[in-house]
Design a protein around this motif. Structure first.
Motif, PDB file in Angstrom:
ATOM      1  N   VAL A   1       0.797  -1.314   0.077  1.00 40.74           N
ATOM      2  CA  VAL A   1       0.017  -0.090   0.148  1.00 40.74           C
ATOM      3  C   VAL A   1       0.804   1.468  -0.024  1.00 40.74           C
ATOM      4  CG1 VAL A   1      -1.862  -0.968   1.103  1.00 40.74           C
ATOM      5  CG2 VAL A   1      -0.210   0.194   2.541  1.00 40.74           C
ATOM      6  N   GLY A   2       2.110   1.135   0.273  1.00 36.05           N
ATOM      7  CA  GLY A   2       2.796   2.458   0.160  1.00 36.05           C
ATOM      8  C   GLY A   2       3.293   2.732  -1.024  1.00 36.05           C
ATOM      9  N   GLY A   3       4.097   3.745  -1.252  1.00 33.67           N
ATOM     10  CA  GLY A   3       4.782   4.449  -2.368  1.00 33.67           C
ATOM     11  C   GLY A   3       5.598   5.726  -2.071  1.00 33.67           C
ATOM     12  N   PRO A   4       6.117   6.253  -3.144  1.00 35.44           N
ATOM     13  CA  PRO A   4       6.974   7.431  -2.930  1.00 35.44           C
ATOM     14  C   PRO A   4       6.402   8.349  -2.031  1.00 35.44           C
ATOM     15  CG  PRO A   4       6.490   7.099  -5.200  1.00 35.44           C
ATOM     16  CD  PRO A   4       5.786   5.979  -4.408  1.00 35.44           C
ATOM     17  N   VAL A   5       5.128   8.883  -2.410  1.00 40.68           N
ATOM     18  CA  VAL A   5       4.381  10.146  -1.913  1.00 40.68           C
ATOM     19  C   VAL A   5       4.453   9.599  -0.103  1.00 40.68           C
ATOM     20  CG1 VAL A   5       2.511  11.408  -1.576  1.00 40.68           C
ATOM     21  CG2 VAL A   5       3.388  10.739  -3.674  1.00 40.68           C
ATOM     22  N   TYR A   6       3.910   8.524  -0.145  1.00 37.97           N
ATOM     23  CA  TYR A   6       3.935   8.084   1.500  1.00 37.97           C
ATOM     24  C   TYR A   6       5.419   8.009   1.994  1.00 37.97           C
ATOM     25  CZ  TYR A   6       3.053   5.594   5.800  1.00 37.97           C
ATOM     26  OH  TYR A   6       3.050   5.105   7.165  1.00 37.97           O
ATOM     27  N   LEU A   7       6.292   7.411   1.633  1.00 43.55           N
ATOM     28  CA  LEU A   7       7.564   7.448   1.938  1.00 43.55           C
ATOM     29  C   LEU A   7       8.165   8.815   2.285  1.00 43.55           C
ATOM     30  CD1 LEU A   7      10.320   5.707   2.883  1.00 43.55           C
ATOM     31  CD2 LEU A   7      10.954   5.953   0.449  1.00 43.55           C
ATOM     32  N   VAL A   8       8.095   9.711   1.463  1.00 41.57           N
ATOM     33  CA  VAL A   8       8.478  11.056   1.607  1.00 41.57           C
ATOM     34  C   VAL A   8       7.818  11.653   2.610  1.00 41.57           C
ATOM     35  CG1 VAL A   8       8.847  13.411   0.568  1.00 41.57           C
ATOM     36  CG2 VAL A   8       9.392  11.460  -0.557  1.00 41.57           C
ATOM     37  N   THR A   9       6.394  11.706   2.751  1.00 41.12           N
ATOM     38  CA  THR A   9       5.523  12.179   3.986  1.00 41.12           C
ATOM     39  C   THR A   9       5.968  11.353   5.117  1.00 41.12           C
ATOM     40  OG1 THR A   9       3.848  12.229   2.323  1.00 41.12           O
ATOM     41  CG2 THR A   9       3.265  12.742   4.605  1.00 41.12           C
ATOM     42  N   ALA A  10       6.118  10.139   5.238  1.00 40.27           N
ATOM     43  CA  ALA A  10       6.428   9.612   6.583  1.00 40.27           C
ATOM     44  C   ALA A  10       7.895   9.912   7.113  1.00 40.27           C
ATOM     45  CB  ALA A  10       6.349   7.992   6.401  1.00 40.27           C
ATOM     46  N   LEU A  11       8.957  10.245   6.106  1.00 44.27           N
ATOM     47  CA  LEU A  11      10.209  10.352   6.766  1.00 44.27           C
ATOM     48  C   LEU A  11      10.236  11.960   7.322  1.00 44.27           C
ATOM     49  CD1 LEU A  11      12.493   9.148   3.763  1.00 44.27           C
ATOM     50  CD2 LEU A  11      12.354   8.353   6.310  1.00 44.27           C
ATOM     51  N   ALA A  12       9.572  12.899   6.387  1.00 47.67           N
ATOM     52  CA  ALA A  12       9.602  14.274   6.995  1.00 47.67           C
ATOM     53  C   ALA A  12       8.686  14.247   8.317  1.00 47.67           C
ATOM     54  CB  ALA A  12       8.865  15.201   5.962  1.00 47.67           C
ATOM     55  N   MET A  13       7.467  13.766   8.375  1.00 50.15           N
ATOM     56  CA  MET A  13       6.487  13.973   9.300  1.00 50.15           C
ATOM     57  C   MET A  13       7.297  13.113  10.615  1.00 50.15           C
ATOM     58  SD  MET A  13       2.843  13.921   8.204  1.00 50.15           S
ATOM     59  CE  MET A  13       2.147  15.649   8.468  1.00 50.15           C
ATOM     60  N   ASN A  14       7.695  12.075  10.634  1.00 51.23           N
ATOM     61  CA  ASN A  14       8.296  11.497  11.649  1.00 51.23           C
ATOM     62  C   ASN A  14       9.439  12.193  12.307  1.00 51.23           C
ATOM     63  OD1 ASN A  14       6.876   8.828  12.451  1.00 51.23           O
ATOM     64  ND2 ASN A  14       6.657   8.817  10.198  1.00 51.23           N
ATOM     65  N   VAL A  15      10.549  12.690  11.341  1.00 50.96           N
ATOM     66  CA  VAL A  15      11.539  13.399  11.885  1.00 50.96           C
ATOM     67  C   VAL A  15      11.110  14.623  12.837  1.00 50.96           C
ATOM     68  CG1 VAL A  15      13.379  15.049  11.064  1.00 50.96           C
ATOM     69  CG2 VAL A  15      13.310  12.688  10.149  1.00 50.96           C
ATOM     70  N   TRP A  16       9.881  15.192  12.208  1.00 49.98           N
ATOM     71  CA  TRP A  16       9.408  16.527  12.992  1.00 49.98           C
ATOM     72  C   TRP A  16       8.811  15.961  14.209  1.00 49.98           C
ATOM     73  CZ3 TRP A  16       6.211  19.310  15.591  1.00 49.98           C
ATOM     74  CH2 TRP A  16       6.209  20.498  15.431  1.00 49.98           C
ATOM     75  N   PHE A  17       8.092  14.945  14.218  1.00 50.02           N
ATOM     76  CA  PHE A  17       7.369  14.472  15.619  1.00 50.02           C
ATOM     77  C   PHE A  17       8.382  14.058  16.567  1.00 50.02           C
ATOM     78  CE2 PHE A  17       3.906  11.482  17.268  1.00 50.02           C
ATOM     79  CZ  PHE A  17       3.256  12.829  17.800  1.00 50.02           C
ATOM     80  N   VAL A  18       9.531  13.351  16.131  1.00 51.22           N
ATOM     81  CA  VAL A  18      10.431  12.821  16.983  1.00 51.22           C
ATOM     82  C   VAL A  18      11.151  13.985  17.590  1.00 51.22           C
ATOM     83  CG1 VAL A  18      12.601  11.505  17.436  1.00 51.22           C
ATOM     84  CG2 VAL A  18      10.561  10.406  16.224  1.00 51.22           C
ATOM     85  N   LYS A  19      11.351  14.992  16.645  1.00 48.23           N
ATOM     86  CA  LYS A  19      12.027  16.256  17.244  1.00 48.23           C
ATOM     87  C   LYS A  19      11.321  17.105  18.113  1.00 48.23           C
ATOM     88  CE  LYS A  19      14.916  20.142  16.775  1.00 48.23           C
ATOM     89  NZ  LYS A  19      14.377  20.834  17.763  1.00 48.23           N
TER      90      LYS A  19
END
Lengths: 71, 313
Positions: free
Chosen positions: B241-259
């Motif tokens: 169910v994943g894809g490039p849009v999800y991957l970029v979104t997940a990477l960016a949002m998780n970095v922000w959320f953990v920060k």
């Protein structure tokens, strides 16, 4: 000429009755819609057509056997 | 009885249609509808639009029913908390028995209709979700453990699994990962809220982590859950169910959320009170965006896949 003025309560009950009416109407629409979709999903009618209490020779698996005269 | 007292009594006790609708927690329902819809949409099996609509409707009604049961059980707590004091039961508009009746009726109705419209697995999962939220969370664990938010998060995480089951009739690694994302997201989301809405839960006597383990420990818990959530959220990108849009979104949002969670962890109460819990409020607001961002990205990738841009995995 009417001296009667509806209490605000009647207005609120009217709204509630309309709401229940719409819900029941929606339920009927759902059941009808589901029936239509489910029946259409069965595909062509002749694939699931059966005798339905009446003899139907065209639905016999091999009708030629019964129609040919025996010598 | 005078006319005046009759009028007062009727105005207080007669509920409008909207009061009954409010029992179903429409705002929570919107999140349920969204995540269940995504679970249904990204599933590899196409569903007739009308069947899909009925499936989502049943999930929404089931969620609403569990909300009504929750309001019936928690009426005493709701009356104490500022945030919930105007709900229909503590406000005196709806009787507790009415809420129980509506909750039970809609639960049975939604499960049976989902079974008839789709399949037994989806109906079973919806019934289990209602049971889990109303009985396991509301009646059993909410008042018993400071981990209540974690347990409640599980109930809120079921809708994409049910949506997936509506389409496929089963459970798979993709739907389980969607479940885990919401499950792990809920604690940091609610604990960030609890840090700056402190008086509400204290007054109601609900064992929130902020009260039982202290605010420093709550800050640590937020960071730990955000850190554990990140790999799961990114892992979903590498499933069907994943894809490039999800991957970029997940990477960016998780970095922000953990920060953001790290910033919460680093602060103490003096710093937080000095700027009126600015960081905590920012992380809470971002957490809402986080969930919609992840599930929205799954939809975008599904649209690309269906448009013939090829499978990612």
């Amino acid at each position: 000429m009417s001296f009667h003025k509806d209490h605000e309560l009647h207005g609120r009950r009217f709204g509630r009755n309309i709401g229940v009416g719409l819900l029941l109407g929606g339920f009927i629409a759902i059941v009808f819609g589901l029936t239509v979709v489910k029946v259409l999903q069965l595909g062509e009618a002749n694939k699931f057509e059966r005798f339905d209490h009446v003899a139907r020779p065209q639905l016999e698996p091999n009708p030629t056997l019964t129609t040919e005269p025996s010598e | 009885m005078t006319d005046v007292s009759f009028q007062d009594a009727t105005e207080r006790l007669e509920a409008g249609f909207g009061d009954y609708f409010a029992l179903l927690k429409p705002r929570v329902m919107s999140l349920v509808v969204f995540t269940a819809f995504v679970g249904l949409l990204v599933a590899p099996v196409p569903v007739h639009p009308f069947i899909g609509f009925i499936g989502i409707l049943c999930i929404a009604v089931g969620a609403g029913a569990s909300g009504a049961l929750n309001m019936w059980w928690d009426a005493d707590i709701d009356a104490v908390m500022k945030r919930t004091a105007r709900r229909p039961i503590p406000a005196g508009k709806v009787q507790p028995g009415e809420a129980l009746g509506i909750g039970l009726t809609l639960s049975v109705f939604s499960v049976i209709l989902l079974w008839l419209a789709t399949n037994a697995m989806a109906a079973f999962l919806l019934a289990f979700t209602i049971f889990f939220y109303a009985v396991v969370y509301s009646m059993w664990l909410k008042r018993a453990t400071p981990q209540n938010i974690v347990i409640g998060g599980a109930a809120g995480a079921f809708p994409p699994i049910v949506g997936w089951a509506v389409a496929t009739g089963g459970i798979s690694v993709e739907s389980v990962l969607m479940f885990v994302v919401i499950f792990m997201w809920t604690p940091p989301h609610f604990w960030a809220l609890a840090l700056f809405m402190k008086s509400d839960y204290d007054d109601a006597g609900v064992p929130m982590l902020t009260v039982t383990h202290g605010r420093k420990s709550t800050r640590k818990h937020i960071l730990v859950y955000a850190a554990l959530l990140a790999p799961v959220a990114v892992a979903l990108a590498f499933t069907s169910v994943g894809g490039p849009v999800y991957l970029v979104t997940a990477l960016a949002m998780n970095v922000w959320f953990v920060k953001g969670s790290y910033d919460i962890w680093r602060r103490d109460e003096t710093q937080a009170e000095a700027d009126n819990y600015l960081t905590e409020k920012k992380v809470f607001k971002f957490s809402l965006l986080y969930l919609f961002g992840h599930f929205g990205a799954l939809v975008v990738d599904a649209v690309f896949r269906n448009a013939g841009f090829g499978a990612w995995v």
